[in-house]
Design a protein around this motif. Sequence first.
Motif, PDB file in Angstrom:
ATOM      1  N   UNK A  96      36.775 -15.476   8.242  1.00 55.05           N
ATOM      2  CA  UNK A  96      37.282 -15.008   9.520  1.00 55.05           C
ATOM      3  C   UNK A  96      37.614 -16.149  10.462  1.00 55.05           C
ATOM      4  N   UNK A  97      36.824 -17.216  10.411  1.00 51.36           N
ATOM      5  CA  UNK A  97      37.080 -18.393  11.243  1.00 51.36           C
ATOM      6  C   UNK A  97      38.325 -19.142  10.767  1.00 51.36           C
ATOM      7  N   UNK A  98      38.483 -19.232   9.457  1.00 48.71           N
ATOM      8  CA  UNK A  98      39.579 -20.022   8.886  1.00 48.71           C
ATOM      9  C   UNK A  98      40.918 -19.275   8.851  1.00 48.71           C
ATOM     10  N   UNK A  99      40.890 -17.981   9.054  1.00 45.26           N
ATOM     11  CA  UNK A  99      42.104 -17.165   8.933  1.00 45.26           C
ATOM     12  C   UNK A  99      43.232 -17.717   9.802  1.00 45.26           C
ATOM     13  N   UNK A 100      44.414 -17.856   9.174  1.00 50.10           N
ATOM     14  CA  UNK A 100      45.601 -18.304   9.884  1.00 50.10           C
ATOM     15  C   UNK A 100      45.695 -19.799  10.127  1.00 50.10           C
ATOM     16  N   UNK A 101      44.767 -20.572   9.597  1.00 45.49           N
ATOM     17  CA  UNK A 101      44.744 -22.016   9.862  1.00 45.49           C
ATOM     18  C   UNK A 101      45.274 -22.854   8.706  1.00 45.49           C
ATOM     19  N   UNK A 102      45.396 -22.274   7.518  1.00 47.50           N
ATOM     20  CA  UNK A 102      45.786 -22.984   6.294  1.00 47.50           C
ATOM     21  C   UNK A 102      44.793 -24.081   5.930  1.00 47.50           C
ATOM     22  N   UNK A 103      43.557 -23.980   6.447  1.00 46.64           N
ATOM     23  CA  UNK A 103      42.531 -24.940   6.064  1.00 46.64           C
ATOM     24  C   UNK A 103      41.953 -24.569   4.698  1.00 46.64           C
ATOM     25  N   UNK A 104      41.482 -25.551   3.927  1.00 43.96           N
ATOM     26  CA  UNK A 104      40.939 -25.263   2.597  1.00 43.96           C
ATOM     27  C   UNK A 104      39.563 -24.599   2.675  1.00 43.96           C
ATOM     28  N   UNK A 105      39.342 -23.671   1.751  1.00 41.60           N
ATOM     29  CA  UNK A 105      38.060 -22.986   1.620  1.00 41.60           C
ATOM     30  C   UNK A 105      37.770 -22.874   0.123  1.00 41.60           C
ATOM     31  N   UNK A 106      36.843 -23.686  -0.354  1.00 43.58           N
ATOM     32  CA  UNK A 106      36.517 -23.773  -1.779  1.00 43.58           C
ATOM     33  C   UNK A 106      35.192 -23.071  -2.018  1.00 43.58           C
ATOM     34  N   UNK A 107      35.191 -22.096  -2.924  1.00 47.97           N
ATOM     35  CA  UNK A 107      34.003 -21.284  -3.164  1.00 47.97           C
ATOM     36  C   UNK A 107      33.608 -21.357  -4.633  1.00 47.97           C
ATOM     37  N   UNK A 108      32.317 -21.475  -4.888  1.00 42.45           N
ATOM     38  CA  UNK A 108      31.805 -21.593  -6.260  1.00 42.45           C
ATOM     39  C   UNK A 108      31.663 -20.235  -6.927  1.00 42.45           C
ATOM     40  N   UNK A 109      31.939 -20.231  -8.226  1.00 47.68           N
ATOM     41  CA  UNK A 109      31.704 -19.069  -9.077  1.00 47.68           C
ATOM     42  C   UNK A 109      31.339 -19.614 -10.457  1.00 47.68           C
ATOM     43  N   UNK A 110      31.412 -18.780 -11.506  1.00 49.76           N
ATOM     44  CA  UNK A 110      31.024 -19.238 -12.836  1.00 49.76           C
ATOM     45  C   UNK A 110      31.927 -18.707 -13.930  1.00 49.76           C
ATOM     46  N   UNK A 111      31.863 -19.344 -15.101  1.00 47.35           N
ATOM     47  CA  UNK A 111      32.668 -18.902 -16.247  1.00 47.35           C
ATOM     48  C   UNK A 111      31.860 -18.056 -17.219  1.00 47.35           C
ATOM     49  N   UNK A 112      30.538 -18.052 -17.111  1.00 51.18           N
ATOM     50  CA  UNK A 112      29.709 -17.304 -18.063  1.00 51.18           C
ATOM     51  C   UNK A 112      30.015 -15.814 -17.977  1.00 51.18           C
ATOM     52  N   UNK A 113      30.236 -15.207 -19.130  1.00 53.21           N
ATOM     53  CA  UNK A 113      30.510 -13.787 -19.189  1.00 53.21           C
ATOM     54  C   UNK A 113      31.933 -13.396 -18.855  1.00 53.21           C
ATOM     55  N   UNK A 114      32.803 -14.382 -18.631  1.00 52.35           N
ATOM     56  CA  UNK A 114      34.167 -14.099 -18.208  1.00 52.35           C
ATOM     57  C   UNK A 114      34.994 -13.464 -19.321  1.00 52.35           C
ATOM     58  N   UNK A 115      34.877 -13.973 -20.548  1.00 52.13           N
ATOM     59  CA  UNK A 115      35.645 -13.467 -21.684  1.00 52.13           C
ATOM     60  C   UNK A 115      34.808 -13.639 -22.952  1.00 52.13           C
ATOM     61  N   UNK A 116      33.769 -12.828 -23.125  1.00 49.57           N
ATOM     62  CA  UNK A 116      32.830 -13.022 -24.241  1.00 49.57           C
ATOM     63  C   UNK A 116      33.525 -13.099 -25.599  1.00 49.57           C
ATOM     64  N   UNK A 117      33.166 -14.137 -26.370  1.00 51.45           N
ATOM     65  CA  UNK A 117      33.670 -14.258 -27.728  1.00 51.45           C
ATOM     66  C   UNK A 117      35.005 -14.939 -27.876  1.00 51.45           C
ATOM     67  N   UNK A 118      35.663 -15.272 -26.765  1.00 49.30           N
ATOM     68  CA  UNK A 118      36.916 -16.011 -26.861  1.00 49.30           C
ATOM     69  C   UNK A 118      36.966 -17.032 -25.739  1.00 49.30           C
TER      70      UNK A 118
END
Length: 300
Positions: A96-118
């Motif tokens: 909400x603070x960054x909205x409309x500013x074009x400032x970068x916002x980098x958020x962590x997530x993970x790859x585990x469980x994303x596409x099991x078996x491939x």
Amino acid sequence: MRVFVTGASGWIGSAAVRELQGAGHRVLGLARSDAAAAAVAALGAEVHRGGLDDLESLRAGADGSDGVVHLAYHHDFSQMAEAARMDLAAIAAIGGVLEGTDRPFVVASGVAGLAPGRVATERDEPDPAAHPRTASAAATLALAERGVRSSVVRFAPTVHGDGDHGFVARLVDIARAQGVSAYVGDGSNRWPAVHQRDAGVLVRLAVEQARAGSVLHAVAEEGVPARAISEAIGRGLGLPVVPVSAERAAEHFGWLGRFFAADCPASNALTRAELGWEPTHPGLLDDLGEGHYFRSATAA
């Protein structure tokens, strides 16, 4: 650039702070405790007191910065839904603070469980039912339509290096306690991995260059066979290496059993092409060969 970093005192966060500062950026690091504040200050960053449940503090940190890196997360497997709710609220507050500013916002997530078996790619979309945290990634990417240069960095489940107290350190602890280094089934299932310092470089590149709405993979090795990991641990501890059945995985490994049995390889090809990221630090097996995981017993 002045960058607000949540999780600045953590394993990945400390590497990101060093990398950002080494590139000439100034860092404002969130700290919820005196110990975290001391760790952030020791890194040479400015301390911003608050926590993930203090939304006004998060808004203030974002408002006074040129970009935000959100790495903090409440890692409590007994409160996964509450942790995800807290994370989603934090992202909404910062967004909400960054909205409309074009400032970068980098958020962590993970790859585990994303596409099991491939092999999972950056184009794969997670199953919303797989983990409550997937809503945070979706909310982050949606901010791209609201004038935020938002991106999601999906980290390998193993972010290794000297000082790691995560999954690999826990595997070492289990092997030491059990007297054997084990793998599940035939051990052919694959774990992606990335060195902590390479992960820090990718976070910095995402702040500087990532397109709005982009998904990046902090994965240096597509998938290291579980058996090879167990063999490296066995060598490091001087223990025999043995298989355990899937039925006995939870008995032998505890809560880690279902994770270590997973086959979750992931590609970094699109990330490397987009940002020019080239991991340069040792791979997981070489890192295990350096011996620092075996110096003494550790707590995960």
